[in-house]
Design a protein around this motif. Structure first.
Motif, mmCIF file in Angstrom:
data_model
loop_
_atom_site.group_PDB
_atom_site.id
_atom_site.type_symbol
_atom_site.label_atom_id
_atom_site.label_comp_id
_atom_site.label_asym_id
_atom_site.label_seq_id
_atom_site.Cartn_x
_atom_site.Cartn_y
_atom_site.Cartn_z
ATOM 1 N N VAL A 39 0.861 -1.189 0.000
ATOM 2 C CA VAL A 39 0.000 0.000 0.000
ATOM 3 C C VAL A 39 0.898 1.240 0.000
ATOM 4 N N PRO A 40 0.323 2.447 0.001
ATOM 5 C CA PRO A 40 1.177 3.640 -0.052
ATOM 6 C C PRO A 40 2.182 3.708 1.102
ATOM 7 N N ILE A 41 3.313 4.331 0.815
ATOM 8 C CA ILE A 41 4.267 4.585 1.903
ATOM 9 C C ILE A 41 3.546 5.391 2.989
ATOM 10 N N ALA A 42 4.044 5.264 4.209
ATOM 11 C CA ALA A 42 3.361 5.906 5.343
ATOM 12 C C ALA A 42 3.231 7.417 5.156
ATOM 13 N N LEU A 43 4.249 8.023 4.574
ATOM 14 C CA LEU A 43 4.222 9.474 4.364
ATOM 15 C C LEU A 43 3.009 9.891 3.544
ATOM 16 N N ALA A 44 2.647 9.030 2.604
ATOM 17 C CA ALA A 44 1.487 9.293 1.758
ATOM 18 C C ALA A 44 0.196 8.915 2.473
ATOM 19 N N ILE B 81 1.031 -1.233 -4.968
ATOM 20 C CA ILE B 81 0.777 -2.060 -6.157
ATOM 21 C C ILE B 81 -0.241 -1.452 -7.122
ATOM 22 N N GLN B 82 -1.193 -0.701 -6.614
ATOM 23 C CA GLN B 82 -2.254 -0.179 -7.487
ATOM 24 C C GLN B 82 -1.976 1.246 -7.969
ATOM 25 N N LEU C 113 -8.527 -2.853 -1.524
ATOM 26 C CA LEU C 113 -8.132 -1.955 -0.428
ATOM 27 C C LEU C 113 -6.851 -1.187 -0.798
ATOM 28 N N ALA C 114 -5.946 -1.856 -1.504
ATOM 29 C CA ALA C 114 -4.725 -1.166 -1.930
ATOM 30 C C ALA C 114 -5.064 -0.019 -2.883
ATOM 31 N N LEU C 115 -6.067 -0.240 -3.739
ATOM 32 C CA LEU C 115 -6.475 0.828 -4.671
ATOM 33 C C LEU C 115 -7.116 1.982 -3.891
ATOM 34 N N GLU C 116 -7.996 1.621 -2.948
ATOM 35 C CA GLU C 116 -8.648 2.666 -2.147
ATOM 36 C C GLU C 116 -7.594 3.495 -1.406
ATOM 37 N N ALA C 117 -6.633 2.804 -0.794
ATOM 38 C CA ALA C 117 -5.610 3.521 -0.028
ATOM 39 C C ALA C 117 -4.781 4.417 -0.944
ATOM 40 N N ALA C 118 -4.454 3.903 -2.119
ATOM 41 C CA ALA C 118 -3.653 4.699 -3.062
ATOM 42 C C ALA C 118 -4.433 5.940 -3.484
#
Ligand code: BGC
Length: 729
Positions: free
Chosen positions: A122-127, A545-546, A381-386
């Motif tokens: 998923v996105p790096i924590a900073l993001a 990944i997304q 969920l990875a897409l939503e988080a991105a």
């Protein structure tokens, strides 16, 4: 950490049964050697991948094919307490040796750097912290916990809770940014996600708060460098995220590499025992950072490894990561009386308690997965988080979103690399799972084309650049940093765009076509000139990944960007550190020459913490401040005055006008993220407890001081309203 009486009894009886060697072994995290052409420790292999000496694919090939020395013989003898592994078969095999072949059958605790997602990166924590979405932060942590626990990993070396105010420090990417309140909320959400669902042992892992403490304040932003700070700065800024995570039940802590006011955190009893355990009530165990006990000799705080080991254990450091110094020297230190058996027993007990809490005695093994494909739910969920982590920095004349049939030229080498979406420290990422920007954008926009123009690792090809500029009706430039330029050991003195990327921006400046820059980077960059050369700028960080789909859907408007910056952007590298909540000076930057500023740049950050645009327009209305005995509340209506549904981040800042110590110009004290449909309005309530309006002084006392406070509610964009209030506590 709650254990049953029966579990506590079992731990005590084990400790009574253990030989001294077996006890010391529990304090040892063995480092894995990779043999067969790669005779290097696992940690160094990870480092080689992080700094670009090995590609992610090469790393995985080595991991899959090399023979690894997992110290099986030592495990059999009960001489290893923990190990780093990242596949279920090895996890089961080693665990079986520990359970069935060692004398007492104590399970191993298996740890790994699962920093922003395990395989589903998923996105790096900073993001991700910029989503200002607590529930999302919790859910991605929970996903990582389940995904890794199914592979036999029980312990994440995460979350990283280092406040980072200096963009030169490469590890900015690993944490949630510069603000203690936001990072504390992030910390709490992560602990809940990693640890709280104990309905099955497969649903949770032990979190490890790192790097305790002050690591992000390394002088000059140079990694591993010295740290000096006052007690009040430590307590007001650097400790709160750790305290929030401890209050949420975090079970382990990692001591930082750096010295803090002259004492390396590895041997810092004041930090590891007096504060962490006695004051904050932490009841788990502390692990060193990799090889850090040995580094105490280089620090010059110990004359040899035995002294370093004894000092570390005495300070409260329970587990040695990677050096075997405890294994080799603690017996001698006991014999010479430098440390006591009681101290050893205490450390053993803390480690066994976490093993027990994890359910390892009852469930040491995992079932081997049938497939190594990522689940559709996890990908969603990875897409939503991105999508929720994307920050829109500039959108001149509402250029974005773009119609689906737009003819687009995509340039910039980062656009076409699926390996670059992962971000630093994604050691379980597989390139096959990553969606590059080219893949995502060409799918979303059928008339888009990628041109191999170069500009980062290869020189610019002028002919192809001209072709690209001629083809599209809109030009998209993807620019930023390679993944290997952020993360550990990646401090940069110059944080402008590497390679020839600035020339690509310059080529867009006077083009008679709309231009969009998409930034892929793990830190704030010095890009003032470049953002002036394009019409729209999207800060996409490293989104996991997304990433390609998330960016493409943001360009088309399928996703409406809503994230905010978690770190301020400097105008030039020499302005670092720049952060929004700095202390007042006697000469705030103004028109006079004799004020606190640089002669050669505009004062202030290029973009502030909390800033970010949306495709929607919002307006604040009916903003009221209410004071109660315990709290201050701000109640308002957030209206969406545009034609597009969107999300708004309402932020509450407090300025304490006068204090017995110089106070920050303002501090975030609350936020709410709300979804507001087009032409609708939503009531929002923000609340700050009066007890949270104080600060820590240099004597370690918490001070709540009467006086005037300014409460500002803002969206970090065009809406802002302030109230001044005199408060007595
Ligand atoms: C890093 C830690 C990490 C550890 C184990 C160290 O070099 O500083 O953040 O958890 O390695 O891989």
């Amino acid at each position: 950490m709650k254990l049953s009486a029966e579990q506590e009894t079992k731990i005590q009886s084990l400790i009574r049964e253990m030989t001294l060697d077996e006890k010391i072994a529990q304090l040892n995290q063995a480092s894995v050697s990779i043999v067969g052409g790669f005779d290097v420790p696992f940690s160094e292999l990870i480092e080689m991948m992080t700094d670009g000496r090995l590609s992610q694919d090469e790393f995985h090939k080595i991991m899959a094919t090399s023979e690894k020395d997992y110290h099986e013989e030592e495990i059999k003898q009960g001489l290893v307490g923990s190990i780093m592994v990242q596949d279920p078969e090895t996890s089961n095999r080693l665990q079986k040796i520990a359970i069935e072949e060692s004398r007492l059958g104590i399970p191993l605790i298996i740890g790994l750097d699962v920093i922003h997602g395990y395989k589903t990166v998923v996105p790096i924590a900073l993001a991700e912290a910029g989503s200002f979405d607590r529930d999302l932060m919790r859910r991605t942590a929970q996903m990582a916990a389940k995904e890794s626990r199914a592979d036999g990993i029980h312990w994440h070396f995460a979350p990283m809770l280092d406040i980072s105010r200096d963009a030169r420090w490469g590890r900015v990417s690993e944490g949630g940014g510069e603000d203690p309140y936001l990072l504390s909320q992030f910390a709490k959400a992560k602990i809940e996600g990693l640890q709280n669902d104990q309905s099955s042992h497969l649903n949770y892992v032990a979190a490890c708060l790192k790097h305790y403490v002050g690591y992000g304040a390394c002088e000059g932003g140079r990694d591993y460098n010295t740290v000096s700070m006052s007690e009040s700065l430590l307590r007001n800024v650097y400790l709160p995220p750790f305290r929030a995570a401890i209050d949420a039940g975090a079970t382990t802590v990692m001591a930082a590499f750096n010295d803090l006011n002259g004492v390396p955190c590895t041997v810092n009893r004041e930090m590891l025992t007096d504060k962490l355990r006695e004051e904050f009530g932490f009841d788990g165990f502390v692990v060193s950072d990799a090889n850090a006990i040995r580094e105490c000799v280089a620090h010059g705080i110990a004359s040899d490894e035995a002294e370093a080991g004894a000092k570390a254990l005495y300070a409260g450091l329970d587990m040695d990561m990677g050096t075997e110094i405890y294994l080799k020297t603690l017996k001698g230190s006991l014999a010479s009386g430098t440390i006591s058996l009681e101290t050893v027993d205490q450390a053993v007990e803390r480690i066994l308690r976490v093993k027990m809490w994890l359910g390892l005695f009852d469930h040491p093994y995992v079932e081997l997965p049938e497939s190594d494909e990522l689940s559709e739910d996890n990908k969603a969920l990875a897409l939503e988080a991105a999508e929720k982590s994307i920050v829109l920095l500039k959108n001149k004349d509402d250029l974005l979103p773009l119609p689906i049939d737009t003819k687009i030229s995509i340039i910039g080498e980062l656009a076409n690399k699926a390996s670059e979406v992962s971000g630093a420290w994604a050691i379980s990422f597989r390139e096959k799972d990553g969606v590059s920007l080219v893949e995502g954008i060409t799918k979303e926009f059928p008339n888009s084309r990628y041109f191999e123009v170069g500009g980062l690792e290869t020189p610019i090809n002028e002919a192809i650049l001209q072709e690209a500029l001629a083809y599209g009706d809109v030009i998209i430039l993807v620019a930023g940093e390679l993944v290997s330029m952020s993360g550990e050991a990646t401090s940069r003195a110059d944080i402008s765009l590497p390679g020839e990327q600035s020339k690509l921006f310059a080529a867009l400046e006077n083009l008679d076509k709309p231009t969009v820059a998409i930034l892929m980077n793990g830190r704030p960059m010095a890009i003032e000139k470049e953002v002036g050369q394009v019409d729209a700028v999207i800060e996409a960080w490293h989104l996991g990944i997304q990433m390609g789909h998330a960016v493409a859907r943001t360009l088309s408007g399928a996703n409406n960007p809503s994230a905010r910056l978690t770190v301020s952007f400097p105008r030039v590298s020499g302005q670092c550190p720049v952060y929004y909540n700095h202390p007042n000076t006697g000469r705030p930057a103004g028109r006079s020459k004799f004020t606190s500023k640089y002669m050669d740049i505009e004062p202030g950050a290029l973009y502030d913490f909390g800033y970010g645009l949306s495709y929607s327009r919002f307006a604040f209305g009916n903003v009221v401040l209410k004071e109660t005995a315990e709290s201050i509340q701000i109640i308002l209506d957030v209206s969406n005055i545009s034609d597009r549904d969107g999300e708004e981040v309402v932020q509450l800042y407090v300025t304490d006008k006068v204090g017995s110590l110089v106070r920050p110009v303002k501090e975030l004290k609350g936020f709410e993220k709300v979804t507001v449909a087009s032409k609708e309005k939503v009531a929002v309530e923000l609340r700050v407890d009066k007890k949270d309006l104080g600060f820590w002084n240099n004597q370690g006392q918490y001070c709540l001081e009467d006086g005037d406070f300014i409460f500002t509610v803002t969206d970090g964009n065009e809406n802002s309203e302030s109230f001044e209030l005199n408060l007595s506590f």
